[in-house]
Design an enzyme around this catalytic site. Structure first.
Site, mmCIF file in Angstrom:
data_model
loop_
_atom_site.group_PDB
_atom_site.id
_atom_site.type_symbol
_atom_site.label_atom_id
_atom_site.label_comp_id
_atom_site.label_asym_id
_atom_site.label_seq_id
_atom_site.Cartn_x
_atom_site.Cartn_y
_atom_site.Cartn_z
ATOM 1 N N GLU A 1 0.698 -1.247 0.029
ATOM 2 C CA GLU A 1 -0.195 -0.029 -0.043
ATOM 3 C C GLU A 1 0.917 1.243 -0.083
ATOM 4 O OE1 GLU A 1 -1.355 2.974 3.266
ATOM 5 O OE2 GLU A 1 -2.064 0.829 3.765
ATOM 6 N N GLU B 1 4.777 3.338 11.894
ATOM 7 C CA GLU B 1 3.320 3.366 12.163
ATOM 8 C C GLU B 1 3.218 2.371 13.394
ATOM 9 O OE1 GLU B 1 0.500 2.858 9.262
ATOM 10 O OE2 GLU B 1 1.520 4.010 7.731
#
Length: 432
Positions: free
Chosen positions: A140, A218
């Site tokens: 992604e 993240e």
């Protein structure tokens, strides 16, 4: 076939509740309490939901259409009157499929001052190779780094931000979603840039290290947030240790250390097939114009053999094969006390006390008799609404008002994966 657009109209705006998934590329967005911002957010959420609905309802809940041999200009669309919508919804809708198998829905909103587009891929983290946890999320990120037509990130993010728009993406268990919002006069150009993600991504080897660190960052951020820590606990403490929900999904420098451009390309070619794509666009232009853009730009996606949607029903679910070993109460003992549950104590990062109960159950479609029946039955909705009621004689009234044991109580049901439904009962405890 019918597509039901689930909307809730509490004021002049019509919004749709949708969740783009837990893994976000660009972090949390700021929320501003202005009508224009709320309208933009509502439109974007609508698109995220519609793309997922078109991928799920229109394939799982209906028989497949035969692929026509005629060119796209001659291929008939499913007209707006076949889509069931709220009586006070003034938008018009059109669903159609491209020869490649990609599904699309276009929405004409005469009052829209911002347009939005979303492409949902029916492939997510549950398809990670066992040796590369986090590869779906990593891909992604890499799709934003450029393609043959738009070689740099500035060609995408720079263009959208320069026109006052926004863009993001999210990787979930069984879906990956890419979405944007932008003024209507720029939606065709923005749509071209978004579709190029699925036409000719370069997956540049020299960008792997940077994006790998971004993915790992993240994860590092998430482990300090109680909602993420609790979600992880829920997944790894199900009644079945072999359930795929317990896998590590986000990815970090350790799990992706050996990932290469070839691994990313292989995952892309195998899982991002056109028949797994669902596109949604909403703007103020007429439906014919929106459809023509989608058909012309969507035809740029190279044809590939269709690949069936991945199903996980053959994998171990969260329900324990032996009730005595699982999270679900499998029965009662001689004293009438439920047995088979599991208790987990953990110390949160923030200073609060909460009691949380979770029940993993079979998919709600299976309980309610299939997707079409589940839409009208909503047995879980009735259950959670009754348990979460705050009126006289309710559990909330007893625990909060009469006993003073909780400051808040909430009950919800969710669909974390196609093979399970979960009911969550959460109580924020007082000092008492």
């Amino acid at each position: 076939r019918q597509l039901r657009v689930a909307t809730e109209s509490s004021d002049e705006r019509t919004t749709m509740l949708a969740s783009p998934g837990p893994v976000s590329r660009r972090g949390e967005s700021g929320w501003v309490s202005s009508d224009s911002t709320c309208a933009v957010v509502g439109v974007t959420l609508l698109l995220v939901g519609l793309s997922a609905v078109s991928a799920y309802v229109l394939t799982a809940g209906a028989e497949q259409l035969d692929s026509p041999a005629a060119p796209w200009q001659d291929w008939g669309a499913c007209e707006a009157d076949t889509i069931v919508k709220a009586p006070n919804d003034n938008r018009t809708y059109r669903y159609f499929e491209l020869p490649s198998g990609m599904q699309a829905i276009v929405v004409h909103d005469p009052d829209a001052d911002m347009a939005a587009a979303s492409i949902d891929v029916h492939a997510g983290s549950l398809l990670n190779p066992p040796e590369l946890p986090g590869l779906a999320h990593f891909l992604e990120h890499m799709l934003f780094t450029g393609n043959a037509k738009y070689s740099g990130e500035a060609d995408y993010f720079g263009f959208i931000s320069s026109h006052g728009g926004s863009a993001n993406a999210a990787t979930d268990l069984e879906n990956t979603n890419y979405h944007l919002s932008i003024p209507p006069d720029q939606v065709e150009a923005a749509l071209d840039r978004l579709i190029q993600f699925f036409v000719s991504p370069t997956l540049k080897p020299d960008m792997i290290a940077r994006e790998m660190h971004a993915v790992s960052s993240e994860h590092s951020k998430n482990v300090l947030q109680d909602e993420w820590r609790f979600m992880r606990l829920q997944r790894i403490t199900t009644g079945n240790p072999n359930c795929p929900l317990g896998r590590f999904m986000t990815g970090n420098l350790d799990t992706l250390a050996n990932a290469t451009s070839d691994d990313l390309r292989r995952f892309y070619e195998e899982e991002y097939t056109p028949n797994r794509l669902a596109l949604a666009v909403v703007s103020s232009q007429p439906l014919d114009e929106l459809e023509s853009w989608v058909r012309r730009l969507g035809a740029l996606i190279p044809p590939r053999p269709p690949k069936a949607y991945a199903t996980f029903e053959q994998l171990p679910g969260p329900l324990a094969p032996d009730p005595s070993a699982g999270l679900i109460a499998g029965g009662v003992d001689a004293n009438g006390v439920a047995v088979g549950g599991r208790r987990v104590d953990y110390v949160p990062v923030a200073d609060f006390d909460v009691l949380h109960l979770s029940w993993y159950l079979p998919p709600y479609e299976r309980i309610d008799g299939g997707p079409s029946q589940a839409y009208s039955t909503k047995s879980f909705g009735y259950l959670t609404r009754m348990l979460g009621d705050e009126g006289p004689g309710s559990l909330t009234s007893l625990l909060r008002t009469q006993r003073g044991w909780v400051s808040s109580l909430s009950v919800s049901h969710s669909h974390p994966a196609s093979f399970s439904t979960r009911i969550d009962f959460s109580m924020l405890l007082t000092a008492e």
